[in-house]
Design a protein around this motif. Sequence first.
Motif, PDB file in Angstrom:
ATOM      1  N   MET A   1      -8.376  -8.927 -15.548  1.00 19.99           N
ATOM      2  CA  MET A   1      -6.956  -8.681 -15.617  1.00 19.99           C
ATOM      3  C   MET A   1      -6.438  -8.407 -14.207  1.00 19.99           C
ATOM      4  N   ALA A   2      -5.447  -9.178 -13.779  1.00 19.80           N
ATOM      5  CA  ALA A   2      -4.814  -8.973 -12.476  1.00 19.80           C
ATOM      6  C   ALA A   2      -3.645  -8.012 -12.637  1.00 19.80           C
ATOM      7  N   LYS A   3      -3.541  -7.075 -11.690  1.00 18.87           N
ATOM      8  CA  LYS A   3      -2.440  -6.107 -11.709  1.00 18.87           C
ATOM      9  C   LYS A   3      -1.683  -6.222 -10.392  1.00 18.87           C
ATOM     10  N   VAL A   4      -0.368  -6.376 -10.496  1.00 24.06           N
ATOM     11  CA  VAL A   4       0.478  -6.569  -9.323  1.00 24.06           C
ATOM     12  C   VAL A   4       1.626  -5.570  -9.373  1.00 24.06           C
ATOM     13  N   THR A   5       1.852  -4.901  -8.248  1.00 24.37           N
ATOM     14  CA  THR A   5       3.000  -4.005  -8.104  1.00 24.37           C
ATOM     15  C   THR A   5       3.993  -4.623  -7.153  1.00 24.37           C
ATOM     16  N   LEU A   6       5.261  -4.583  -7.511  1.00 20.71           N
ATOM     17  CA  LEU A   6       6.353  -4.955  -6.617  1.00 20.71           C
ATOM     18  C   LEU A   6       7.126  -3.681  -6.347  1.00 20.71           C
ATOM     19  N   ILE A   7       7.214  -3.265  -5.083  1.00 25.00           N
ATOM     20  CA  ILE A   7       7.907  -2.033  -4.730  1.00 25.00           C
ATOM     21  C   ILE A   7       8.934  -2.311  -3.648  1.00 25.00           C
ATOM     22  N   PRO A  29      -1.258 -15.890 -14.612  1.00 30.78           N
ATOM     23  CA  PRO A  29      -2.268 -15.664 -15.650  1.00 30.78           C
ATOM     24  C   PRO A  29      -1.707 -14.853 -16.817  1.00 30.78           C
ATOM     25  N   ALA A  30      -2.127 -15.202 -18.005  1.00 30.51           N
ATOM     26  CA  ALA A  30      -1.642 -14.506 -19.197  1.00 30.51           C
ATOM     27  C   ALA A  30      -2.020 -13.033 -19.185  1.00 30.51           C
ATOM     28  N   ASP A  31      -3.116 -12.707 -18.494  1.00 30.78           N
ATOM     29  CA  ASP A  31      -3.553 -11.313 -18.481  1.00 30.78           C
ATOM     30  C   ASP A  31      -3.069 -10.560 -17.238  1.00 30.78           C
ATOM     31  N   MET A  32      -2.047 -11.077 -16.560  1.00 31.01           N
ATOM     32  CA  MET A  32      -1.508 -10.398 -15.389  1.00 31.01           C
ATOM     33  C   MET A  32      -0.520  -9.321 -15.839  1.00 31.01           C
ATOM     34  N   HIS A  33      -0.664  -8.145 -15.261  1.00 27.04           N
ATOM     35  CA  HIS A  33       0.224  -7.035 -15.565  1.00 27.04           C
ATOM     36  C   HIS A  33       1.041  -6.709 -14.329  1.00 27.04           C
ATOM     37  N   LEU A  34       2.352  -6.524 -14.529  1.00 25.75           N
ATOM     38  CA  LEU A  34       3.257  -6.234 -13.426  1.00 25.75           C
ATOM     39  C   LEU A  34       3.795  -4.814 -13.525  1.00 25.75           C
ATOM     40  N   GLN A  35       3.932  -4.198 -12.358  1.00 27.89           N
ATOM     41  CA  GLN A  35       4.618  -2.920 -12.241  1.00 27.89           C
ATOM     42  C   GLN A  35       5.766  -3.134 -11.268  1.00 27.89           C
ATOM     43  N   PHE A  36       6.956  -2.795 -11.686  1.00 30.18           N
ATOM     44  CA  PHE A  36       8.129  -2.884 -10.813  1.00 30.18           C
ATOM     45  C   PHE A  36       8.531  -1.471 -10.410  1.00 30.18           C
ATOM     46  N   VAL A  37       8.665  -1.246  -9.110  1.00 28.07           N
ATOM     47  CA  VAL A  37       9.146   0.034  -8.601  1.00 28.07           C
ATOM     48  C   VAL A  37      10.331  -0.302  -7.697  1.00 28.07           C
ATOM     49  N   GLY A  38      11.480  -0.519  -8.317  1.00 28.40           N
ATOM     50  CA  GLY A  38      12.694  -0.881  -7.592  1.00 28.40           C
ATOM     51  C   GLY A  38      13.657   0.293  -7.548  1.00 28.40           C
ATOM     52  N   VAL A  39      13.999   0.713  -6.347  1.00 29.23           N
ATOM     53  CA  VAL A  39      14.841   1.890  -6.153  1.00 29.23           C
ATOM     54  C   VAL A  39      16.125   1.458  -5.458  1.00 29.23           C
ATOM     55  N   GLY A  40      17.242   1.528  -6.148  1.00 30.17           N
ATOM     56  CA  GLY A  40      18.513   1.185  -5.528  1.00 30.17           C
ATOM     57  C   GLY A  40      18.761   2.049  -4.302  1.00 30.17           C
ATOM     58  N   GLY A  41      19.000   1.417  -3.159  1.00 30.49           N
ATOM     59  CA  GLY A  41      19.196   2.153  -1.913  1.00 30.49           C
ATOM     60  C   GLY A  41      17.911   2.660  -1.304  1.00 30.49           C
ATOM     61  N   GLY A  42      16.767   2.205  -1.821  1.00 30.80           N
ATOM     62  CA  GLY A  42      15.468   2.683  -1.354  1.00 30.80           C
ATOM     63  C   GLY A  42      15.249   2.440   0.132  1.00 30.80           C
ATOM     64  N   LYS A  43      14.647   3.442   0.789  1.00 30.97           N
ATOM     65  CA  LYS A  43      14.404   3.373   2.225  1.00 30.97           C
ATOM     66  C   LYS A  43      13.040   3.983   2.544  1.00 30.97           C
ATOM     67  N   VAL A  44      12.582   3.746   3.766  1.00 34.04           N
ATOM     68  CA  VAL A  44      11.373   4.406   4.267  1.00 34.04           C
ATOM     69  C   VAL A  44      11.697   5.329   5.431  1.00 34.04           C
ATOM     70  N   ASP A  64      -2.926   1.350 -10.106  1.00 31.95           N
ATOM     71  CA  ASP A  64      -4.172   0.752  -9.613  1.00 31.95           C
ATOM     72  C   ASP A  64      -4.060  -0.776  -9.469  1.00 31.95           C
ATOM     73  N   ALA A  65      -3.046  -1.206  -8.730  1.00 34.09           N
ATOM     74  CA  ALA A  65      -2.790  -2.641  -8.564  1.00 34.09           C
ATOM     75  C   ALA A  65      -3.820  -3.306  -7.652  1.00 34.09           C
ATOM     76  N   ASP A  66      -4.071  -4.571  -7.940  1.00 34.62           N
ATOM     77  CA  ASP A  66      -4.905  -5.399  -7.071  1.00 34.62           C
ATOM     78  C   ASP A  66      -4.101  -5.890  -5.877  1.00 34.62           C
ATOM     79  N   VAL A  67      -2.836  -6.200  -6.123  1.00 36.89           N
ATOM     80  CA  VAL A  67      -1.932  -6.710  -5.089  1.00 36.89           C
ATOM     81  C   VAL A  67      -0.646  -5.890  -5.137  1.00 36.89           C
TER      82      VAL A  67
END
Length: 125
Positions: A1-7, A29-44, A64-67
């Motif tokens: 299972m592939a795990k991907v985070t978009l932040i 892939p059908a077994d890919m899991h996505l995590q979205f961490v989108g913050v309006g106005g997000g900054k570093v 625990d994302a792979d990518v």
Amino acid sequence: MAKVTLIGHSYIRRVENAYESGRVPRRGPADMHLQFVGVGGGKVTGPVGAKNLFGYIERVRRFDADVIFVHIGENDLQWSHPFDVRQQIIRFIEELAARCRPWKIVIGQITRFPATAHLDRDANW
């Protein structure tokens, strides 16, 4: 299972909304899991708070994302010097790498938008 985070900032939140509504085709892939961490106005840059993405690293670590795909910087450029933004992006990526230990971190290109028009003379968008 592939795990991907978009932040990142609101662009990631908008991608999540489009993905969840079905406006964006679900590919990969059908077994890919996505995590979205989108913050309006997000900054570093700036103080750690609701809009500072450093405060979301623990959430990313628990997934625990792979990518990890990172799209940040535009909101920072409204108020901070480009050198400071670059340094904070590097620090953010280093902290993601150390705490989350993904297989790969992908950094999206900073894009031009109206709030960064003051940089047009110096930037190569």
